[in-house]
Enzyme design. Structure first.
Site, PDB file in Angstrom:
ATOM      1  N   LYS A 115      -4.463  40.122 122.159  1.00  0.00           N
ATOM      2  CA  LYS A 115      -4.021  41.350 121.705  1.00  0.00           C
ATOM      3  C   LYS A 115      -5.325  42.451 121.504  1.00  0.00           C
ATOM      4  O   LYS A 115      -5.316  43.504 121.843  1.00  0.00           O
ATOM      5  CB  LYS A 115      -3.365  41.433 120.309  1.00  0.00           C
ATOM      6  CG  LYS A 115      -1.925  41.151 120.303  1.00  0.00           C
ATOM      7  CD  LYS A 115      -1.394  40.834 119.066  1.00  0.00           C
ATOM      8  CE  LYS A 115       0.013  40.437 119.179  1.00  0.00           C
ATOM      9  NZ  LYS A 115       1.050  40.610 118.027  1.00  0.00           N
ATOM     10  N   GLU A 199      -6.231  45.485 111.970  1.00  0.00           N
ATOM     11  CA  GLU A 199      -6.010  46.691 112.323  1.00  0.00           C
ATOM     12  C   GLU A 199      -5.619  47.583 111.039  1.00  0.00           C
ATOM     13  O   GLU A 199      -5.376  46.969 109.996  1.00  0.00           O
ATOM     14  CB  GLU A 199      -4.594  46.927 112.869  1.00  0.00           C
ATOM     15  CG  GLU A 199      -4.409  46.448 114.402  1.00  0.00           C
ATOM     16  CD  GLU A 199      -3.253  46.609 114.867  1.00  0.00           C
ATOM     17  OE1 GLU A 199      -2.357  46.827 114.360  1.00  0.00           O
ATOM     18  OE2 GLU A 199      -3.207  46.090 116.069  1.00  0.00           O
ATOM     19  N   ARG A 290       7.445  40.183 129.301  1.00  0.00           N
ATOM     20  CA  ARG A 290       8.509  39.519 129.686  1.00  0.00           C
ATOM     21  C   ARG A 290       9.809  40.308 129.243  1.00  0.00           C
ATOM     22  O   ARG A 290       9.836  41.254 128.726  1.00  0.00           O
ATOM     23  CB  ARG A 290       8.447  38.193 128.743  1.00  0.00           C
ATOM     24  CG  ARG A 290       8.295  38.653 127.219  1.00  0.00           C
ATOM     25  CD  ARG A 290       8.317  37.464 126.260  1.00  0.00           C
ATOM     26  NE  ARG A 290       8.151  38.035 124.912  1.00  0.00           N
ATOM     27  CZ  ARG A 290       8.714  38.559 124.172  1.00  0.00           C
ATOM     28  NH1 ARG A 290      10.091  38.768 124.372  1.00  0.00           N
ATOM     29  NH2 ARG A 290       8.176  38.815 122.932  1.00  0.00           N
TER      30      ARG A 290
END
Ligand code: ADP
Ligand code: ADP
Ligand code: MG
Length: 471
Positions: A115, A199, A290
């Protein structure tokens, strides 16, 4: 076109992929571990191979699966979601052995599965990301100073995380100190990596994600967005397409961002770019490389068969559609029917499905691998059925969702179905006014009485009369 595909997965998504193969004249090969011997994917595939006693090891063994694909004459592997679907070494092994991995290239999976690397790529491409740490956090001291700089509340997140796990909100330095080792330990256990990053916590955002399709010729299109704000503990419960809370301008802007994100990393095949939306601010959150659980609702509003497109792209064919060919109609909802007891803190409720009657009628789709008599094994995901409804308007889709939830009968296990019915009745939900705080802010919705259908009551009365009459 691919001729024979091994499906490296189980449950409803394996069945979904087998169905697409069947419609395209592609032979399908299922794999299973012993607890899944009676799984529907085993019965539905053209061939099925056992991978041993252990419930999980077989599904997570790249070398064994690739060898089996070679031995059975497959030219490709579809990984589904979960399991090895975002494992770049698995994709790389396929590349090395000359088996087509139905997904993006292994280096792209690697980059987007991390990430912090994904955030770097997006920043470089001018896609807005949430403020946060530059890369992974070295230690608690760095965590505290980054949090000080961006301001509380913050989110500590596992760099390799997924499925809503390895994420903790921290509202103060004290909380950060307690959560830091917890997230590291959770990340290590669940994802085999101790890396974490930070974050800024976007308070009460909406989760908006965009489905993209990209072919090997460099064409990238989006199929509009899904609103997955109805979540519990960062896990999606009900998904909606399109979002009832986006303006046409926001829709166009966010779709464009997703296409830019995919192009930037040289994406191929189907993928999803996830964003958080707060007011008019949009932040990139992550990309899932995916097919997603909720691809169904995008299929419902656009008419595009996403798994079919995946198989075509992997065969080297160009996309069947240009962006201007894609439009959407009406609204779709997906209910993740989980084998869980909402009244008991969503405790998993595995066991035998004593009776299952599928809902039906107009605008109803069910993706599941359960059937009457099926024993849900305790080793896997608790999601046992996806109920998807479509209708022309928001009001109608809610009514249809309630009707379809009522239509369905699933006995023997506890499920989340009745809880979802309560959500559909809430005025804020009906007004299309909700964010990721909806579920935690409405604990009263768990306070329903398990409703008995009139026919069930009639049966009970009949049984009791019969007993009294000595029948
Ligand atoms: P979606 O992103 O398609 O909405 P979820 O986040 O619900 O799907 O994940 C689908 C399945 O994949 C779940 O079983 C989840 O536990 C699993 N999963 C997702 N990401 C990861 C990951 N990084 N590692 C392991 N399992 C994952
Ligand atoms: P996963 O890989 O497990 O799906 P995500 O990064 O997609 O993890 O986050 C899952 C959910 O956690 C989001 O849908 C959102 O509800 C919440 N979340 C994640 N990051 C933030 C953030 N920075 N601020 C607020 N909520 C967040
Ligand atoms: Mg996510």
């Amino acid at each position: 076109m691919l001729k024979k595909v091994l499906i490296a997965n189980r449950g409803e998504i394996a069945v979904r992929i087998i169905r697409a193969c069947a419609e395209m004249g592609i032979r399908s090969v299922a794999i299973y571990t012993e607890p899944d011997r009676y799984g529907l994917h085993v019965k539905r595939a053209d061939e099925s191979w056992s991978l041993g006693e252990d419930p999980l090891a077989g599904y997570l063994d790249p070398a064994r699966i690739v060898n089996l694909a070679l031995e059975t004459g497959c030219d490709a592997i579809h990984p589904g979601y979960g399991f090895l679907s975002e494992n770049s070494r698995f994709a790389q092994l396929c590349e090395q052995k000359g088996i087509t991995f139905i997904g993006p290239r292994s280096d792209v999976i690697q980059r987007m599965g991390d990430k912090t690397q994904a955030r770097d790529s997006m920043r470089a491409a001018g896609v807005p990301v949430t403020p946060g740490s530059e890369g992974n956090l070295a230690d608690l001291d760095e965590a505290l100073s980054v949090a000080e700089a961006i301001g509380y509340p913050v989110m500590l997140k596992a760099t390799s995380g997924g499925g809503g796990r390895g994420i903790r909100r921290c509202d103060s330095p004290a909380e950060l100190k307690t959560q830091y080792p917890r997230v590291i330990s959770e990340a290590t256990k669940a994802f085999g990596s101790a890396e974490v990053f930070m974050e800024k916590c976007i308070v009460n955002p909406r989760h908006i994600e965009v489905q993209v399709l990209a072919d090997q010729q460099g064409n990238v299109i989006h199929l509009f967005e899904r609103d997955c704000s109805i979540q519990r503990r960062n896990q999606k419960l009900i998904e909606i397409a399109p979002s009832p809370q986006l303006t046409p301008e926001q829709r166009q802007y966010i779709g464009g961002l997703a296409v830019r994100a995919a192009k930037t990393v040289g994406y191929e095949n189907a993928g999803t770019v996830e964003f958080l939306l707060s007011g008019n601010e949009v932040y990139f959150m992550e990309m899932n490389t995916r097919v997603q659980v909720e691809h169904t609702i995008t299929e419902a509003i656009t008419g595009v068969d996403i798994v079919r497109e995946q198989l075509r792209i992997a065969s080297g064919l160009p996309l069947s559609f240009r962006q201007e060919d894609i439009s959407y109609r009406g609204y779709a909802l997906q209910f993740r029917i989980n084998a869980e007891d909402p009244k008991n803190d969503f405790l998993p409720s595995f066991g035998r499905v004593t009776h299952y009657y599928a809902p039906g009628g107009p605008g109803v789709r069910v993706d599941t691998a359960i059937y009457t008599g099926y024993e849900i094994p305790p080793y896997y995901d608790s999601m046992c059925l996806k109920l998807v409804v479509w209708a022309l308007t928001w009001e109608e889709v809610i009514a249809r969702g309630k009707r379809a939830l009522d239509d369905m009968r699933l006995h023997g296990i506890k499920t989340t179905a009745n809880y979802y019915r309560q959500i559909l009745d809430h005025p804020d939900f009906r007004a299309g006014n909700f964010d990721t705080s909806f579920v935690p802010n409405h604990p009263e919705l768990l306070d329903y009485s398990a409703k008995h259908h009139p026919s069930v009551i009639a049966l009970a009365i009949a049984a009791s009369i019969a007993a009294h009459a000595g029948w």
